[in-house]
Design an enzyme around this catalytic site. Structure first.
Site, short mmCIF file in Angstrom:
data_model
loop_
_atom_site.label_atom_id
_atom_site.label_comp_id
_atom_site.label_asym_id
_atom_site.label_seq_id
_atom_site.Cartn_x
_atom_site.Cartn_y
_atom_site.Cartn_z
N SER A 283 0.86 -1.19 0.00
CA SER A 283 0.00 0.00 0.00
C SER A 283 0.89 1.23 0.00
CB SER A 283 -0.89 0.00 1.24
OG SER A 283 -0.09 0.29 2.37
N LYS A 284 0.24 2.39 -0.06
CA LYS A 284 1.00 3.65 -0.09
C LYS A 284 1.96 3.78 1.09
CE LYS A 284 -1.79 6.66 -2.90
NZ LYS A 284 -3.23 6.88 -2.76
N ARG A 285 1.58 3.12 2.18
CA ARG A 285 2.45 3.14 3.36
C ARG A 285 3.87 2.66 3.02
NH1 ARG A 285 2.87 -0.36 7.15
NH2 ARG A 285 1.52 -1.88 6.16
N HIS A 286 3.98 1.79 2.04
CA HIS A 286 5.28 1.24 1.66
C HIS A 286 6.04 2.16 0.71
CE1 HIS A 286 3.07 -2.45 2.87
NE2 HIS A 286 4.22 -2.73 3.41
N GLY A 287 5.44 3.28 0.34
CA GLY A 287 6.10 4.18 -0.61
C GLY A 287 5.33 4.18 -1.91
#
Ligand code: GLU
Length: 490
Positions: free
Chosen positions: A256-260
């Protein structure tokens, strides 16, 4: 050429696959992997690959997203056969097939309003019952229907799902997956505004376009038994399915966006090469053997098969992508690399926008050549080479760890004297001169090179030192030594 699949239905059907994104946002790396696997499969088998835009969610679909998807596909080099197909151009087809299902008894009008459905879902939840549709309109009498119509209710069309038995998905990746029909409710296939729902439109399209294999994300596996029932109700043979595993971050949580970055566009803008991206995406769930990691697109077309797609989740490891990108940068010729770097130097204001003469081009090529081994992503070039293009600016580390160290000033002075006397200004002569200097000063070469590197580049890390000095030229290099020395005067 038209090759038959190994897992075909024993007929002469040529392979036809599709990538069917919903244009509600950018092209996610998961979507790009699905597109790539479909494309590779089609190219490998001499079949066809279609790009179908699933834009029936009219509120969330945008033209911008369609452009973005097309741009990302083109950047990756994934071309498609036939024109682009859009579901909203085909509304009549869905409607006529839905009406056909009503006539054949496989679908029915449902007059329940969204509010009523919501109320009943909540009530079911309170009682601990399954929240699915309670099939209230499944067997309405003509009188009931007339009464609802008299209330001006706008009906949806629901599929009359099988109540008993099992639906089996023989998945090329996941094997045999069995669904209990009792657990599948009567889903809406057409909304009151004449727009089909995803599960219906996808079946109509795959059936109408003669899709032989559906290769898509595992998140759709639970839709597949419903879709199989619709194919059969339409008198069509379901395609062969291959559901690709989830993509996880290195922490094993769904990507997800959390990973970049997760969009192909962002990877492009961050300076990854399409060849590296494709190679990396190909290995998210597929492998050729247990050690080969670098594959050109041609290699992939030659080697790809669904049999080697793994069931276990794939891990998106940016370090691996970075490594791969570096490998592909090293494979570029100096001309190609320079060509890709010029716009970046321009964007950073290091290079003017006008025509470059041949000596400038040669200089840029020399700079590109000495940096090629050090680039992970193309934009790394800016920080690595800005000192070639503008007056040197010393960063804090270069000052503290190199220039303000004891003996630095003497090194710079004696290096200036030494380099002032060497004959030719070549990398080899510069190297010989500076190594001699280290001997004369009885210092380790590293100790001598450090302040020189800092003096010319303003940094502790730079492209190879002797080559950098050669490119800067004698006059400019010595001027930079002097500038650094001045800085060190107490
Ligand atoms: N439009 C669907 C999606 O973007 C794809 C459905 C499919 O491949 O069957 O998830």
């Amino acid at each position: 050429m038209s090759t038959k699949t190994k897992t075909d239905r024993g007929t002469d059907t040529p392979i036809k696959v599709r990538f069917a994104p919903s244009p509600t946002g950018y092209l996610h790396v998961g979507g790009a992997r699905t597109a790539l696997y479909n494309w590779l499969f089609a190219r490998r088998m001499g079949g066809e690959f279609i790009l179908r835009i699933e834009d029936t969610d009219r509120k969330r679909s945008t033209e911008d997203a369609i452009h973005g998807i097309i741009e990302s596909m083109s950047w990756l080099g994934l071309d498609w056969d036939e024109g682009l197909s859009r579901q909203t151009d085909r509304l009549d087809l869905y409607s006529s097939l839905a009406n056909g299902l009503i006539e054949s008894g496989r679908a029915y009008h449902c007059y329940c309003s969204p509010e009523e459905l919501q109320e009943r879902r909540l009530a079911a939840k309170m009682k601990g019952e399954p929240p699915g549709y309670d099939r209230r309109c499944r067997d309405l009498s003509p009188e009931d229907e007339a009464a609802f119509l008299a209330e001006d209710r706008l009906p949806t069309i629901r599929f009359r799902a099988d109540l008993e038995g099992e639906t089996v998905v023989d998945d090329l990746v996941r094997g045999r997956v069995v669904f209990n029909n009792a657990e599948l409710d009567d889903l809406i296939i057409m909304r009151p505004d004449g727009i089909p729902t995803y599960n219906f439109a996808v079946v109509v399209d795959d059936h109408d376009m003669g899709i032989t294999h559906v290769i898509r994300g595992e998140d759709h596996l639970s839709n597949t038994p419903r879709q199989i029932q619709i194919y059969l109700a339409l008198g069509s043979e379901p395609p062969i399915f291959a559901h690709l595993s989830m993509i996880l971050g290195t922490d094993k949580a769904p990507l997800s966006k959390r990973h970049g970055a997760t969009s192909v566009e962002t990877f492009r803008d961050d300076g990854y090469l399409p060849e590296a991206m494709l190679n990396f995406l190909a290995l998210l769930g597929w492998s050729w053997d247990d050690h080969t990691t670098l594959f050109s697109l041609d290699d992939l077309v030659e080697k790809f098969s669904l049999e080697k797609v793994t069931k276990s989740p794939a891990v998106f490891d940016t370090d691996k992508l970075d490594w791969m990108n570096g490998q592909y940068i090293r494979e570029l010729t100096i001309e190609e690399l320079t060509h890709s770097l010029i716009p970046l130097w321009r964007e950073a204001g290091l290079l003017s926008g006008g025509d470059l003469d041949s000596s400038e081009i040669l200089r840029l090529r020399s700079i590109a050549a000495i940096c090629r081994e050090r680039l992970v992503k193309l934009p790394d070039i800016i920080e690595l080479t800005d000192f070639f293009f503008r007056p040197v600016q010393y960063d804090a580390k270069a000052l503290d760890k190199a220039l303000k160290k004891e003996g630095a000033k003497e090194v710079l002075q004696s290096a200036a004297a030494k380099l002032g006397t060497i004959g030719e200004w070549t990398t080899a002569a510069i190297e010989t001169g500076l190594r001699e200097l280290a001997d004369e000063l009885e210092e380790k070469p590293r100790k001598v090179f450090q302040p020189i590197r800092a003096a010319i580049s303003g940094r502790l890390v730079s492209p190879p030192l002797f080559e950098s000095l050669e490119i800067l030229g004698r006059e400019e290099s010595l001027a930079r030594f002097r500038k650094a020395e001045e800085l060190l005067i107490d």
